[in-house]
Design a protein around this motif. Sequence first.
Motif, mmCIF file in Angstrom:
data_model
loop_
_atom_site.group_PDB
_atom_site.id
_atom_site.type_symbol
_atom_site.label_atom_id
_atom_site.label_comp_id
_atom_site.label_asym_id
_atom_site.label_seq_id
_atom_site.Cartn_x
_atom_site.Cartn_y
_atom_site.Cartn_z
ATOM 1 N N ALA A 1 91.868 29.306 7.347
ATOM 2 C CA ALA A 1 91.361 30.665 7.555
ATOM 3 C C ALA A 1 89.892 30.768 7.165
ATOM 4 C CB ALA A 1 92.201 31.653 6.742
ATOM 5 N N GLN A 2 89.527 30.199 6.023
ATOM 6 C CA GLN A 2 88.145 30.265 5.569
ATOM 7 C C GLN A 2 87.228 29.445 6.478
ATOM 8 O OE1 GLN A 2 87.078 32.298 3.495
ATOM 9 N NE2 GLN A 2 88.761 32.874 2.180
ATOM 10 N N THR A 3 87.757 28.395 7.075
ATOM 11 C CA THR A 3 86.970 27.599 8.018
ATOM 12 C C THR A 3 86.625 28.422 9.249
ATOM 13 O OG1 THR A 3 88.045 25.561 7.279
ATOM 14 C CG2 THR A 3 86.928 25.497 9.415
ATOM 15 N N PHE A 4 87.603 29.140 9.791
ATOM 16 C CA PHE A 4 87.338 30.020 10.933
ATOM 17 C C PHE A 4 86.300 31.081 10.565
ATOM 18 C CE2 PHE A 4 91.568 28.744 12.761
ATOM 19 C CZ PHE A 4 91.086 28.343 13.997
ATOM 20 N N ALA A 5 86.428 31.658 9.378
ATOM 21 C CA ALA A 5 85.489 32.695 8.959
ATOM 22 C C ALA A 5 84.076 32.143 8.824
ATOM 23 C CB ALA A 5 85.948 33.301 7.631
ATOM 24 N N THR A 6 83.952 30.939 8.307
ATOM 25 C CA THR A 6 82.641 30.308 8.143
ATOM 26 C C THR A 6 82.008 30.008 9.493
ATOM 27 O OG1 THR A 6 83.330 29.326 6.041
ATOM 28 C CG2 THR A 6 81.406 28.354 7.126
ATOM 29 N N PHE A 7 82.779 29.409 10.399
ATOM 30 C CA PHE A 7 82.262 29.139 11.741
ATOM 31 C C PHE A 7 81.888 30.433 12.454
ATOM 32 C CE2 PHE A 7 84.654 24.838 12.330
ATOM 33 C CZ PHE A 7 83.708 24.245 11.512
ATOM 34 N N GLY A 8 82.709 31.472 12.269
ATOM 35 C CA GLY A 8 82.427 32.747 12.915
ATOM 36 C C GLY A 8 81.152 33.377 12.400
ATOM 37 N N LEU A 9 80.982 33.367 11.075
ATOM 38 C CA LEU A 9 79.801 33.976 10.475
ATOM 39 C C LEU A 9 78.530 33.259 10.890
ATOM 40 C CD1 LEU A 9 78.831 36.144 8.456
ATOM 41 C CD2 LEU A 9 79.079 34.449 6.646
ATOM 42 N N LEU A 10 78.522 31.945 10.746
ATOM 43 C CA LEU A 10 77.337 31.168 11.096
ATOM 44 C C LEU A 10 77.085 31.210 12.606
ATOM 45 C CD1 LEU A 10 75.079 29.304 10.144
ATOM 46 C CD2 LEU A 10 76.660 27.377 10.372
ATOM 47 N N GLY A 11 78.130 30.980 13.392
ATOM 48 C CA GLY A 11 77.971 31.005 14.843
ATOM 49 C C GLY A 11 77.621 32.376 15.364
ATOM 50 N N GLY A 12 78.137 33.421 14.710
ATOM 51 C CA GLY A 12 77.827 34.779 15.140
ATOM 52 C C GLY A 12 76.358 35.110 14.972
ATOM 53 N N ILE A 13 75.786 34.679 13.860
ATOM 54 C CA ILE A 13 74.360 34.925 13.633
ATOM 55 C C ILE A 13 73.526 34.173 14.671
ATOM 56 C CG2 ILE A 13 72.439 34.592 12.036
ATOM 57 C CD1 ILE A 13 74.476 34.870 9.747
ATOM 58 N N LEU A 14 73.785 32.875 14.819
ATOM 59 C CA LEU A 14 72.985 32.052 15.725
ATOM 60 C C LEU A 14 73.145 32.507 17.174
ATOM 61 C CD1 LEU A 14 73.667 28.503 14.204
ATOM 62 C CD2 LEU A 14 71.772 30.053 13.734
ATOM 63 N N SER A 15 74.383 32.718 17.614
ATOM 64 C CA SER A 15 74.601 33.143 18.996
ATOM 65 C C SER A 15 74.067 34.547 19.231
ATOM 66 C CB SER A 15 76.095 33.079 19.339
ATOM 67 O OG SER A 15 76.848 33.961 18.517
ATOM 68 N N GLY A 16 74.158 35.410 18.212
ATOM 69 C CA GLY A 16 73.633 36.765 18.342
ATOM 70 C C GLY A 16 72.124 36.784 18.536
ATOM 71 N N ILE A 17 71.412 35.946 17.784
ATOM 72 C CA ILE A 17 69.957 35.866 17.930
ATOM 73 C C ILE A 17 69.593 35.318 19.311
ATOM 74 C CG2 ILE A 17 67.856 34.781 17.057
ATOM 75 C CD1 ILE A 17 68.992 36.942 15.239
ATOM 76 N N ILE A 18 70.333 34.318 19.783
ATOM 77 C CA ILE A 18 70.088 33.769 21.124
ATOM 78 C C ILE A 18 70.323 34.850 22.181
ATOM 79 C CG2 ILE A 18 70.944 32.124 22.850
ATOM 80 C CD1 ILE A 18 71.572 30.222 20.500
ATOM 81 N N CYS A 19 71.388 35.605 22.024
ATOM 82 C CA CYS A 19 71.703 36.678 22.969
ATOM 83 C C CYS A 19 70.608 37.743 22.978
ATOM 84 C CB CYS A 19 73.047 37.307 22.606
ATOM 85 S SG CYS A 19 73.515 38.715 23.612
ATOM 86 N N ILE A 20 70.120 38.092 21.801
ATOM 87 C CA ILE A 20 69.057 39.105 21.714
ATOM 88 C C ILE A 20 67.803 38.626 22.431
ATOM 89 C CG2 ILE A 20 67.462 40.230 20.105
ATOM 90 C CD1 ILE A 20 69.839 40.395 18.131
ATOM 91 N N ASN A 21 67.425 37.378 22.213
ATOM 92 C CA ASN A 21 66.246 36.839 22.901
ATOM 93 C C ASN A 21 66.413 36.896 24.413
ATOM 94 O OD1 ASN A 21 64.077 35.749 21.058
ATOM 95 N ND2 ASN A 21 65.858 34.799 20.113
ATOM 96 N N TYR A 22 67.615 36.615 24.897
ATOM 97 C CA TYR A 22 67.888 36.676 26.328
ATOM 98 C C TYR A 22 67.741 38.110 26.841
ATOM 99 C CZ TYR A 22 70.522 36.405 30.715
ATOM 100 O OH TYR A 22 70.907 36.500 32.035
#
Length: 454
Positions: free
Chosen positions: A167-188
Amino acid sequence: MDFSAIDLTFDVCIMSALLLVSQVIRTRVKFLQNWFIPSALLAGFFGIILGKFCLNWIPLSSQASSYAGILIAVLFATMYLGRRNEGSFKDMFRRVGDTFMLNGAAEILQYGVALVLGGILIATVFQGVNEWIPILMPGGFVGGHGTAAAIGSVFEKGGWAEGLSVAQTFATFGLLGGILSGIICINYCVRKGWTTEIREIKDMPKDFRVGLVPEKDRTPMGDNTVNPMAIDPLAWHLVLVMTAVGGAYLINEGLQILFPQVSVPVYGIALVVGVILFAILKLIKLDSYVDQRVVSRIGSCATDYLVAFGVATININVVLQYWAIILVLCLLGFLLVAFYFFFFSRHLFSDHWVERGIFIWGWSTGVMSIAVLLLRVVDPEFKTTVLEDSGFAWIFVSFIDVAVVTFAPMLVMQGWGIATGAILCLIALAMLGATALMYGWCNRAGQKVFLKRN
């Protein structure tokens, strides 16, 4: 080996030192600033590297992995403690109805899709893998480390000891990936000209990127509502929060005696006890001496330690054991978040759809603070009403959140995962359809709004 008070003290001190080091490093490393990596997440990574599963340099106790489950109860106890009424229920819902519907549907749909597709994958491709795993993806993504710890703890009590690490692994991947993918999406979206209140990310205020607020921009954490001669103001608010947490654990013990076959999450009880406690304070005319800002800071502080301990105590061996299903479900989660943004948010929000949608993006992959972080990137001065509307909507969404997180794991443990997921998908689609009927469908190609936002 016995667990003592000194063990708890050392655990907290060690994690505090890691948080300190992480915050200092974050103020110096541009990459961490430009990608908005939280200090708590960085501290958790240091905990993994220095902990017993890697270098084994820091002596966290055997109970360190259980702290996240306790801290989530603290967080939930602060949610409604000190919250005043914001007008009538009808007026509030009319104002933020579409925001509530889209935020609520995003959470329900993520749980539903994960349970249905995850269940099918386990039955066909990943045979032999624990069938409870699919719910941990949305539990970690839209739920964050707190909900992940809560569901993982329920599964631990149900006999699956590895559930908490997964569960904590999913949360960690989600948090880190959410930030990175969110910034990429915003730039787009910036390049497409879809944003309304945007500036280049590199031009964000320095204090927002670095994490240190200049003296002229500092704001108070709250008011001194009691005199320190009687009790320290911070102690007063901490007393209220921990009374709610303690009451939740006592009630949970009683429920386990009365209904030994039923597992009710402590954090859900903590929320209810917090509401009841504040109602009692209102009854005896002491509610005005509770500052919600201070209560919120206590909850936010608990969240930082929750994330740090949650990440630091991830069992790497468990992650390696389940790496394939974890990777597939994480990819599914990010694809769903992106589809929701570019389809539902784009066509169902009649104004500021990027700003409103990116808030859902951050909230669907991490925690509320990540949602606010991504929103501030596209709306640095909060000129839109997105933050305010989302705050009001959260009052209603939180009931959905508590209901799903409380009952869905219990149904999954009974073997009804796919059926539960199908029902959740239907509920989410019904909410999205109702939103289209009530608020309209926007054809972004021609910027035509069939029904304008009130």
